[in-house]
Design a protein around this motif. Sequence first.
Motif, short mmCIF file in Angstrom:
data_model
loop_
_atom_site.label_atom_id
_atom_site.label_comp_id
_atom_site.label_asym_id
_atom_site.label_seq_id
_atom_site.Cartn_x
_atom_site.Cartn_y
_atom_site.Cartn_z
N GLU A 1 3.88 1.86 5.30
CA GLU A 1 4.50 1.34 6.51
C GLU A 1 5.90 1.89 6.68
O GLU A 1 6.33 2.21 7.79
CB GLU A 1 4.52 -0.20 6.45
CG GLU A 1 5.14 -0.86 7.68
CD GLU A 1 5.17 -2.37 7.58
OE1 GLU A 1 5.92 -2.99 8.35
OE2 GLU A 1 4.44 -2.92 6.71
N CYS A 2 6.61 2.03 5.57
CA CYS A 2 7.98 2.55 5.65
C CYS A 2 7.99 4.05 5.90
O CYS A 2 8.83 4.56 6.65
CB CYS A 2 8.73 2.21 4.37
SG CYS A 2 8.91 0.42 4.09
N SER B 1 -1.71 3.14 11.79
CA SER B 1 -0.99 2.57 10.65
C SER B 1 -1.48 3.08 9.30
O SER B 1 -1.25 2.45 8.27
CB SER B 1 -1.03 1.03 10.67
OG SER B 1 -0.45 0.53 11.85
N GLU B 2 -2.18 4.21 9.30
CA GLU B 2 -2.59 4.87 8.06
C GLU B 2 -2.01 6.27 8.04
O GLU B 2 -2.01 6.97 9.07
CB GLU B 2 -4.11 4.96 7.97
CG GLU B 2 -4.83 3.63 7.84
CD GLU B 2 -6.32 3.82 7.67
OE1 GLU B 2 -6.73 4.55 6.75
OE2 GLU B 2 -7.08 3.26 8.48
N LEU B 3 -1.50 6.67 6.89
CA LEU B 3 -0.98 8.03 6.76
C LEU B 3 -2.12 9.04 6.99
O LEU B 3 -3.20 8.92 6.42
CB LEU B 3 -0.38 8.25 5.38
CG LEU B 3 0.95 7.54 5.09
CD1 LEU B 3 1.31 7.72 3.61
CD2 LEU B 3 2.06 8.07 5.97
N ASP B 4 -1.84 10.02 7.85
CA ASP B 4 -2.86 11.04 8.13
C ASP B 4 -3.32 11.72 6.86
O ASP B 4 -4.51 12.00 6.68
CB ASP B 4 -2.31 12.08 9.10
CG ASP B 4 -1.93 11.50 10.44
OD1 ASP B 4 -2.43 10.40 10.79
OD2 ASP B 4 -1.12 12.13 11.15
N SER B 5 -2.38 12.00 5.96
CA SER B 5 -2.72 12.71 4.72
C SER B 5 -3.74 11.92 3.90
O SER B 5 -4.62 12.51 3.26
CB SER B 5 -1.47 12.98 3.90
OG SER B 5 -0.81 11.77 3.56
N THR C 1 0.83 -1.21 0.00
CA THR C 1 0.00 0.00 0.00
C THR C 1 0.86 1.25 0.00
O THR C 1 1.75 1.42 0.84
CB THR C 1 -0.92 0.00 1.23
OG1 THR C 1 -1.75 -1.16 1.21
CG2 THR C 1 -1.80 1.25 1.24
N ASP C 2 0.59 2.12 -0.96
CA ASP C 2 1.29 3.40 -1.08
C ASP C 2 0.24 4.46 -1.37
O ASP C 2 0.11 4.94 -2.50
CB ASP C 2 2.34 3.32 -2.18
CG ASP C 2 3.06 4.66 -2.40
OD1 ASP C 2 3.06 5.49 -1.46
OD2 ASP C 2 3.58 4.86 -3.52
N CYS C 3 -0.55 4.82 -0.36
CA CYS C 3 -1.73 5.64 -0.60
C CYS C 3 -1.39 7.05 -1.07
O CYS C 3 -2.18 7.69 -1.75
CB CYS C 3 -2.61 5.70 0.65
SG CYS C 3 -1.97 6.74 1.98
N LEU D 1 3.80 11.16 10.69
CA LEU D 1 2.88 11.08 9.56
C LEU D 1 1.62 10.28 9.91
O LEU D 1 0.65 10.28 9.15
CB LEU D 1 3.57 10.45 8.36
CG LEU D 1 4.75 11.23 7.77
CD1 LEU D 1 5.39 10.44 6.62
CD2 LEU D 1 4.30 12.60 7.27
N ASP D 2 1.67 9.59 11.05
CA ASP D 2 0.52 8.80 11.53
C ASP D 2 0.26 9.19 12.98
O ASP D 2 0.55 8.44 13.90
CB ASP D 2 0.82 7.31 11.40
CG ASP D 2 -0.30 6.43 11.93
OD1 ASP D 2 -1.45 6.90 11.97
OD2 ASP D 2 -0.01 5.29 12.35
#
Length: 224
Positions: free
Chosen positions: A28-29, A43-47, A18-20, A37-38
């Motif tokens: 994840e990286c 485990s999800e990017l805020d953006s 996943t690279d949202c 960023l989270d």
Amino acid sequence: LGTSLDCNLNSVPDECETDCDGNGFPDECDIAITPGLDCDGNSELDSCELAANPQLDCDSNGVLDTCDLAANPSLDYDQNGVLDVCECLTNNYCIASGNSAGPPASIGQQGSSSLSSNNFVLTALSAPPFKFGVFFYSATQTQVFLGEGLLCVGPTVKRLQPVVVTDQAGAASLPLDFTQPPFSTGPFTVTPLSTWNFQFWYRDPGPGLAGFNFSDGLEVTFCP
């Protein structure tokens, strides 16, 4: 893996994860390198959360509301899980009638609805020029024909002093000091997250016989 990268060493090529945000690195990286960023640790990017659901950031400051509240619980005075600033809104309501100057008079505000800022100013526009007027307020709303217009506030109202005089453009204003009566004590005390309704009454020699008219109404919920 051939020439594929595996930034998190999970034996899955990065391009298959996943690279949202589409930056070429698995989410994840991104989070492992920059935990901020989270902010809510899900485990999800805020953006990406904000892009999918802008309502998660009701004050549009680029930060999830849940993270704002976690960092500063005082931003939620009534502890209902909603940022106070998102509950402190102003809204015009009711209908104003035309006057001798032409269009209906309208009520508005300048400054902040924050009681601690204490810089709230009531304004009126499009009233007849050089006429006496009074701002007043109440906890309730109504719609009753009175004079040449509609009474939108009340039935129990508090007139605000001093009496004002509209300028040559038919405008008037009144700064409010919430540290002083009637806002600070008694039945018309303005408290955090309370809602009050304001209106402007003004003299108008025409076109009818009553000699006075009203603006529309302004509903305000005040922040702490």
